[in-house]
Design an enzyme around this catalytic site. Structure first.
Site, PDB file in Angstrom:
ATOM      1  CD  GLU A  97     -31.258 -28.142   6.562  1.00 54.88           C
ATOM      2  OE1 GLU A  97     -32.080 -28.289   5.857  1.00 54.88           O
ATOM      3  OE2 GLU A  97     -31.038 -28.584   7.531  1.00 54.88           O
ATOM      4  CB  CYS A 132     -34.507 -29.582   7.491  1.00 57.08           C
ATOM      5  SG  CYS A 132     -35.342 -30.672   6.397  1.00 57.08           S
ATOM      6  CE  LYS A 191     -31.925 -30.165  11.073  1.00 57.42           C
ATOM      7  NZ  LYS A 191     -31.492 -30.698   9.612  1.00 57.42           N
TER       8      LYS A 191
HETATM    9  N1  CDT Z   1     -32.206 -31.269   6.196  1.00 59.11           N
HETATM   10  C1  CDT Z   1     -33.030 -32.458   7.077  1.00 59.11           C
HETATM   11  O1  CDT Z   1     -32.909 -32.168   8.013  1.00 59.11           O
HETATM   12  N2  CDT Z   1     -33.627 -33.167   6.145  1.00 59.11           N
HETATM   13  C2  CDT Z   1     -34.334 -34.567   6.341  1.00 59.11           C
HETATM   14  C3  CDT Z   1     -34.159 -35.567   5.731  1.00 59.11           C
HETATM   15  C4  CDT Z   1     -34.493 -36.683   6.416  1.00 59.11           C
HETATM   16  S1  CDT Z   1     -33.651 -38.028   5.564  1.00 59.11           S
HETATM   17  C5  CDT Z   1     -32.225 -38.370   6.393  1.00 59.11           C
HETATM   18  C6  CDT Z   1     -35.681 -34.127   6.672  1.00 59.11           C
HETATM   19  O2  CDT Z   1     -36.297 -34.293   7.541  1.00 59.11           O
HETATM   20  O3  CDT Z   1     -36.396 -33.535   5.616  1.00 59.11           O
END
Ligand code: CDT
Length: 308
Positions: A47, A169, A124
Site C-alpha cells: 500500500e 490493508c 480502498k
Molecule cells: N493502512 C492501514 O489501513 N492500516 C491499519 C492501521 C489501523 S490503526 C489506525 C491496519 O488495519 O493495519
C-alpha cells in the site's frame, strides 16, 4: 491443465518523507527484477508504495498534501516501472494515493498485466483511523482525512489465467471483504498494507500485531478457498515502526511463504489455482451450505444493535 501463478510478495522497508518518487521506483524495479529471477509472473507491492505513509501528519489545508497523490498512472515517475515490467514480461500490483480530476482522494491499488496494461483498479473501502487532528497522539493516523472510502466495492478480475481480487490493508481485517470476493469466485486476493506496531487507541494490542495479521488473512483464505498475498511496507518510517511479515497464504489457510526481515525483500510461491476447489467444492461449497436468508443483518445494519 494445471493453472499456476508464481506470485511474489515484494515487501518494502520504510520510505522516509524526503525520499523521492524516483528513488522509490528504483527500489520497485530492483524488487521486480529479483522477483523475475525467482520465477515470478506477478509481483505484489505494498500500500502507498510511492511515498511515505503521509497520513501520519496532519495539515490544515489539504491542498498542501496534494503532492503525495498521483493524478495519472502511469506517469513520468512510474513509467520506468511499467517499461521494465513489460520488458521482463511480468505483471504487478501497485498501491498509491490517487487524486482524481474531480478532486476526490482515494487509497488505490492497480493490477498491471505482463504487457503493461492496467487491467484493474481497486479503491480502498474500509478507511481506518481518524478525520480530525488528534494532537495528543504520538503520530497521526488521519486516513479518514486524506482518503474518501470507495463505494465501488470489491471486484474480481480475470487475469494471469485466474480470478484475481484486491483489497488494501485495513480491508483485510473485515470478513466481508473476503466474502464479497469469495462470492465472485476469487482465487487470489492481493493486499498491500502499512500497519504501525503501536496501536494508539489500545496499546495492549501491540504485541498481537503479527498474530492478528496472520489470523485475519489465514482465516479469509481458508473460509473462501483462495490464495491471499499480503505485502507490507515495514520497518521504522519517520520514527514509526511498522509490521513487516509479508505472507503468501494458500486456500487451506496455511502459510506458503513469509518474509524474515523488515526491509526490501521478495518471497515467492508457486500457486496452483485448482487447489482452491478442494475447499470451494467441499466444506465451503457456498451454494450448498450458505444461508443468506438468515444473514440479513450483515447488510441491513452497520453497528451492533445490542440484544437485551
Ligand atoms: N493502512 C492501514 O489501513 N492500516 C491499519 C492501521 C489501523 S490503526 C489506525 C491496519 O488495519 O493495519
Amino acid at each position: 491443465m494445471a493453472r499456476i501463478i508464481t506470485v511474489a510478495a515484494a515487501q518494502m522497508g520504510p520510505i522516509q518523507r524526503d525520499h523521492t518518487r524516483e528513488s522509490c521506483v528504483e527500489r520497485l524495479i530492483t524488487l521486480l527484477r529479483i522477483a523475475h529471477d525467482k520465477g515470478a509472473e506477478l509481483v505484489v507491492f505494498p500500500e502507498l508504495a510511492l511515498t511515505t505513509f503521509f497520513p501520519r501528519w496532519f495539515v490544515d489545508d489539504i491542498s498542501q498534501a496534494h503532492h503525495w497523490y498521483e493524478t495519472s498512472m502511469p506517469n513520468k515517475n512510474t513509467q520506468p516501472l511499467f517499461d521494465e515490467a513489460k520488458r521482463l514480461g511480468i505483471g504487478f500490483c501497485l498501491g498509491y494515493a490517487e487524486l482524481t480530476e474531480a478532486g476526490e482522494r482515494f487509497n488505490t491499488q492497480i493490477l498491471v498485466d505482463a504487457q503493461g496494461n492496467t487491467v484493474a483498479k481497486y479503491r480502498k473501502v474500509h478507511i481506518p483511523g481518524h478525520a480530525e487532528h488528534e494532537p495528543d497522539r504520538p503520530f497521526q493516523h488521519a486516513e479518514r482525512y486524506y482518503f474518501t472510502p470507495s463505494d465501488e466495492g470489491f471486484g474480481v478480475w480475470k487475469a494471469f489465467g485466474g480470478r484475481i481480487g484486491m483489497m488494501i490493508c485495513n480491508d483485510r481485517r473485515w470478513p466481508e471483504s473476503y466474502r464479497e470476493m469469495g462470492l465472485q469466485g476469487v482465487e487470489m486476493i492481493l493486499c498491500g498494507y502499512n500497519t504501525p506496531l503501536h496501536y494508539v487507541p489500545d496499546p495492549s494490542q501491540d504485541p498481537l500485531a503479527g498474530f492478528h495479521n496472520s489470523l485475519v488473512m489465514q482465516s479469509g483464505a481458508y473460509q473462501n478457498g483462495t490464495f491471499v498475498v499480503g505485502v507490507a511496507k515495514g520497518g521504522v518510517e519517520e520514527g514509526v515502526d511498522s509490521l513487516a511479515e509479508s505472507t503468501i497464504i494458500g486456500p487451506s489457510g496455511e502459510i506458503l511463504a513469509k518474509t524474515v526481515t523488515s526491509a526490501d525483500e521478495v518471497v515467492v510461491a508457486r500457486c496452483d489455482l485448482d487447489w482452491c476447489y478442494q475447499y470451494k467444492n467441499t466444506l465451503f461449497d457456498f451454494d450448498r451450505y450458505r444461508r443468506p436468508e438468515v444473514y440479513t443483518r450483515i447488510t441491513a445494519q452497520r453497528g451492533a444493535i445490542i440484544a437485551d
